[in-house]
Design a protein around this motif. Structure first.
Motif, PDB file in Angstrom:
ATOM      1  N   THR A 142     -42.359   9.212 -16.857  1.00 62.50           N
ATOM      2  CA  THR A 142     -42.796   7.887 -17.277  1.00 62.50           C
ATOM      3  C   THR A 142     -41.708   7.163 -18.039  1.00 62.50           C
ATOM      4  O   THR A 142     -41.442   5.980 -17.819  1.00 62.50           O
ATOM      5  CB  THR A 142     -44.065   7.992 -18.148  1.00 62.50           C
ATOM      6  N   ARG A 143     -41.029   7.895 -18.949  1.00 61.57           N
ATOM      7  CA  ARG A 143     -39.947   7.270 -19.710  1.00 61.57           C
ATOM      8  C   ARG A 143     -38.815   6.825 -18.787  1.00 61.57           C
ATOM      9  O   ARG A 143     -38.249   5.752 -18.942  1.00 61.57           O
ATOM     10  CB  ARG A 143     -39.427   8.236 -20.772  1.00 61.57           C
ATOM     11  N   LYS A 144     -38.490   7.665 -17.776  1.00 59.57           N
ATOM     12  CA  LYS A 144     -37.423   7.310 -16.835  1.00 59.57           C
ATOM     13  C   LYS A 144     -37.832   6.077 -16.035  1.00 59.57           C
ATOM     14  O   LYS A 144     -37.045   5.153 -15.834  1.00 59.57           O
ATOM     15  CB  LYS A 144     -37.136   8.470 -15.894  1.00 59.57           C
ATOM     16  N   LEU A 145     -39.074   6.051 -15.551  1.00 62.75           N
ATOM     17  CA  LEU A 145     -39.556   4.913 -14.782  1.00 62.75           C
ATOM     18  C   LEU A 145     -39.512   3.647 -15.615  1.00 62.75           C
ATOM     19  O   LEU A 145     -39.044   2.598 -15.166  1.00 62.75           O
ATOM     20  CB  LEU A 145     -40.987   5.178 -14.290  1.00 62.75           C
ATOM     21  N   ASP A 146     -39.979   3.743 -16.874  1.00 59.40           N
ATOM     22  CA  ASP A 146     -39.976   2.570 -17.741  1.00 59.40           C
ATOM     23  C   ASP A 146     -38.553   2.052 -17.954  1.00 59.40           C
ATOM     24  O   ASP A 146     -38.317   0.855 -17.987  1.00 59.40           O
ATOM     25  CB  ASP A 146     -40.624   2.903 -19.092  1.00 59.40           C
ATOM     26  N   GLY A 147     -37.608   2.973 -18.097  1.00 61.63           N
ATOM     27  CA  GLY A 147     -36.236   2.545 -18.331  1.00 61.63           C
ATOM     28  C   GLY A 147     -35.621   1.880 -17.120  1.00 61.63           C
ATOM     29  O   GLY A 147     -34.794   0.974 -17.243  1.00 61.63           O
ATOM     30  N   ASP A 148     -36.003   2.315 -15.921  1.00 61.87           N
ATOM     31  CA  ASP A 148     -35.441   1.770 -14.690  1.00 61.87           C
ATOM     32  C   ASP A 148     -36.268   0.631 -14.119  1.00 61.87           C
ATOM     33  O   ASP A 148     -35.808  -0.083 -13.226  1.00 61.87           O
ATOM     34  CB  ASP A 148     -35.362   2.869 -13.619  1.00 61.87           C
ATOM     35  N   ALA A 149     -37.484   0.465 -14.589  1.00 58.68           N
ATOM     36  CA  ALA A 149     -38.445  -0.405 -13.912  1.00 58.68           C
ATOM     37  C   ALA A 149     -37.971  -1.844 -13.809  1.00 58.68           C
ATOM     38  O   ALA A 149     -38.132  -2.487 -12.767  1.00 58.68           O
ATOM     39  CB  ALA A 149     -39.794  -0.352 -14.635  1.00 58.68           C
ATOM     40  N   ARG A 150     -37.384  -2.363 -14.872  1.00 56.72           N
ATOM     41  CA  ARG A 150     -36.982  -3.771 -14.842  1.00 56.72           C
ATOM     42  C   ARG A 150     -35.978  -4.032 -13.716  1.00 56.72           C
ATOM     43  O   ARG A 150     -36.095  -5.014 -12.981  1.00 56.72           O
ATOM     44  CB  ARG A 150     -36.397  -4.188 -16.198  1.00 56.72           C
ATOM     45  N   GLN A 151     -34.989  -3.145 -13.577  1.00 55.85           N
ATOM     46  CA  GLN A 151     -33.998  -3.319 -12.522  1.00 55.85           C
ATOM     47  C   GLN A 151     -34.609  -3.084 -11.139  1.00 55.85           C
ATOM     48  O   GLN A 151     -34.246  -3.773 -10.172  1.00 55.85           O
ATOM     49  CB  GLN A 151     -32.811  -2.373 -12.738  1.00 55.85           C
ATOM     50  N   LEU A 152     -35.531  -2.130 -11.036  1.00 53.72           N
ATOM     51  CA  LEU A 152     -36.220  -1.905  -9.766  1.00 53.72           C
ATOM     52  C   LEU A 152     -37.004  -3.148  -9.354  1.00 53.72           C
ATOM     53  O   LEU A 152     -37.025  -3.527  -8.175  1.00 53.72           O
ATOM     54  CB  LEU A 152     -37.169  -0.713  -9.880  1.00 53.72           C
ATOM     55  N   ILE A 153     -37.637  -3.792 -10.314  1.00 58.09           N
ATOM     56  CA  ILE A 153     -38.409  -5.008 -10.037  1.00 58.09           C
ATOM     57  C   ILE A 153     -37.482  -6.132  -9.581  1.00 58.09           C
ATOM     58  O   ILE A 153     -37.765  -6.840  -8.602  1.00 58.09           O
ATOM     59  CB  ILE A 153     -39.210  -5.426 -11.292  1.00 58.09           C
ATOM     60  N   LEU A 154     -36.356  -6.301 -10.273  1.00 61.99           N
ATOM     61  CA  LEU A 154     -35.415  -7.351  -9.889  1.00 61.99           C
ATOM     62  C   LEU A 154     -34.822  -7.075  -8.505  1.00 61.99           C
ATOM     63  O   LEU A 154     -34.656  -8.002  -7.695  1.00 61.99           O
ATOM     64  CB  LEU A 154     -34.310  -7.476 -10.934  1.00 61.99           C
ATOM     65  N   ASP A 155     -34.499  -5.811  -8.230  1.00 65.55           N
ATOM     66  CA  ASP A 155     -33.965  -5.458  -6.910  1.00 65.55           C
ATOM     67  C   ASP A 155     -34.966  -5.812  -5.811  1.00 65.55           C
ATOM     68  O   ASP A 155     -34.604  -6.406  -4.782  1.00 65.55           O
ATOM     69  CB  ASP A 155     -33.658  -3.960  -6.834  1.00 65.55           C
ATOM     70  N   ALA A 156     -36.206  -5.437  -6.036  1.00 65.65           N
ATOM     71  CA  ALA A 156     -37.243  -5.695  -5.029  1.00 65.65           C
ATOM     72  C   ALA A 156     -37.480  -7.191  -4.859  1.00 65.65           C
ATOM     73  O   ALA A 156     -37.594  -7.693  -3.730  1.00 65.65           O
ATOM     74  CB  ALA A 156     -38.544  -4.994  -5.442  1.00 65.65           C
ATOM     75  N   ALA A 157     -37.543  -7.901  -5.978  1.00 70.92           N
ATOM     76  CA  ALA A 157     -37.785  -9.349  -5.907  1.00 70.92           C
ATOM     77  C   ALA A 157     -36.653 -10.060  -5.195  1.00 70.92           C
ATOM     78  O   ALA A 157     -36.880 -10.971  -4.384  1.00 70.92           O
ATOM     79  CB  ALA A 157     -37.962  -9.909  -7.321  1.00 70.92           C
ATOM     80  N   SER A 183     -36.039 -16.666 -12.674  1.00 72.98           N
ATOM     81  CA  SER A 183     -35.125 -17.100 -13.739  1.00 72.98           C
ATOM     82  C   SER A 183     -34.188 -15.968 -14.137  1.00 72.98           C
ATOM     83  O   SER A 183     -32.988 -16.185 -14.362  1.00 72.98           O
ATOM     84  CB  SER A 183     -35.917 -17.577 -14.957  1.00 72.98           C
ATOM     85  N   ALA A 184     -34.712 -14.748 -14.222  1.00 75.11           N
ATOM     86  CA  ALA A 184     -33.876 -13.603 -14.586  1.00 75.11           C
ATOM     87  C   ALA A 184     -32.826 -13.321 -13.517  1.00 75.11           C
ATOM     88  O   ALA A 184     -31.672 -13.007 -13.826  1.00 75.11           O
ATOM     89  CB  ALA A 184     -34.745 -12.366 -14.805  1.00 75.11           C
ATOM     90  N   LEU A 185     -33.198 -13.448 -12.250  1.00 73.96           N
ATOM     91  CA  LEU A 185     -32.231 -13.253 -11.174  1.00 73.96           C
ATOM     92  C   LEU A 185     -31.100 -14.268 -11.266  1.00 73.96           C
ATOM     93  O   LEU A 185     -29.925 -13.935 -11.105  1.00 73.96           O
ATOM     94  CB  LEU A 185     -32.927 -13.376  -9.811  1.00 73.96           C
ATOM     95  N   MET A 186     -31.447 -15.517 -11.546  1.00 80.11           N
ATOM     96  CA  MET A 186     -30.426 -16.561 -11.649  1.00 80.11           C
ATOM     97  C   MET A 186     -29.509 -16.315 -12.852  1.00 80.11           C
ATOM     98  O   MET A 186     -28.294 -16.469 -12.775  1.00 80.11           O
ATOM     99  CB  MET A 186     -31.092 -17.934 -11.794  1.00 80.11           C
ATOM    100  N   ALA A 187     -30.105 -15.906 -13.964  1.00 83.92           N
ATOM    101  CA  ALA A 187     -29.329 -15.731 -15.199  1.00 83.92           C
ATOM    102  C   ALA A 187     -28.446 -14.490 -15.162  1.00 83.92           C
ATOM    103  O   ALA A 187     -27.345 -14.479 -15.709  1.00 83.92           O
ATOM    104  CB  ALA A 187     -30.278 -15.661 -16.396  1.00 83.92           C
TER     105      ALA A 187
END
Length: 206
Positions: A11-26, A66-70
Motif C-alpha cells: 500500500t505504501r509503495k502504491l501510494d508513493g507511485d500512484a500520482r505518477q501512475l495516474i498522470l501516465d494513464a491520463a 493542469s498538472a500535465l501541463m505544468a
C-alpha cells in the motif's frame, strides 16, 4: 500464507507511485480519446489504482490536465542553438530547428497531441501553448540572426520568426488531423519550402 506487513508495504509503495501512475494513464488516454471523452474511472483503471486515490491527488479531472501541463511540458524547448545554425544558410538552419523542435512527431510526446486538441477549451493548455509559441519565436529569431549572411533589422527578424513559427504550428496541427483520420502525412518538403520563403523575405527586407 502472507507475510506480516506485506500488505502495508504494498500500500505504501502504491501510494508513493500512484500520482505518477495516474498522470501516465491520463496522458495516454487524453491523447488517444480526448479530455472530455475520458472518464475519471477510466484513468483509475488504466493506472491500476482505486478511483478514490485519483480524487485524493486531483480533486477534479481538470486538475489532472493542469498538472500535465505544468509538469510535463518542457520549460525550455531548446537550450542551445549553436548546433542548429548553419552560418550563411538560414534555410538549412530553419530546417534544423524544425527537426530539433519535432512538433510533428506525436509518437515522441503525446502531450503535443493533447495541447493541439485541448487548447481551445482549457485555459491551462492554452497558456502553455502560448508560452511555447513565445519561446519558439525567440529561438527562431536567434537562429535567423546567427545564420543570416548579412545584418538584419530587429523588426525583420521578428516578422520572419513569427511567419516561420506560425507555419510550424499550422503544419503540426494539419499533420495531427491527418494522423487521426488515417490519411497520409504531408511530406517534409513543406517545411523546407516555408524556410525558403522566410529566408528570401528576410534577405529582401534586410
Amino acid at each position: 500464507m502472507r507475510r506480516p506487513g506485506a500488505g502495508r508495504r504494498r500500500t505504501r509503495k502504491l501510494d508513493g507511485d500512484a500520482r505518477q501512475l495516474i498522470l501516465d494513464a491520463a496522458e495516454k488516454l487524453f491523447a488517444a480519446q480526448g479530455f472530455d471523452a475520458t472518464p475519471t474511472a477510466a484513468i483509475a483503471a488504466a493506472a491500476g489504482v482505486p478511483k478514490g486515490l485519483v480524487f485524493y491527488y486531483f480533486p477534479a479531472k481538470d486538475a489532472i490536465l493542469s498538472a500535465l501541463m505544468a509538469e510535463r511540458v518542457p520549460a525550455q524547448p531548446i537550450d542551445d542553438i549553436e548546433s542548429l545554425v548553419a552560418p550563411g544558410d538560414p534555410v538549412k538552419s530553419l530546417v534544423n530547428l524544425d527537426a530539433a523542435l519535432n512538433l510533428r512527431d506525436t509518437r515522441s510526446g503525446v502531450l503535443r497531441v493533447i495541447m493541439w486538441r485541448e487548447a481551445d477549451t482549457h485555459p491551462d493548455v492554452r497558456k502553455q501553448l502560448r508560452r511555447m509559441r513565445d519561446q519558439m519565436l525567440d529561438i527562431t529569431a536567434r537562429v535567423l540572426q546567427a545564420s543570416a549572411p548579412d545584418p538584419v533589422q530587429p523588426n525583420t527578424l521578428r516578422a520572419c520568426a513569427a511567419a516561420f513559427v506560425s507555419a510550424m504550428f499550422a503544419i503540426a496541427s494539419t499533420d495531427r488531423l491527418h494522423a487521426l483520420d488515417g490519411l497520409p502525412l504531408p511530406t517534409s518538403d513543406e517545411i523546407f519550402n516555408v524556410a525558403q520563403v522566410v529566408a528570401a523575405g528576410m534577405a529582401q527586407l534586410g
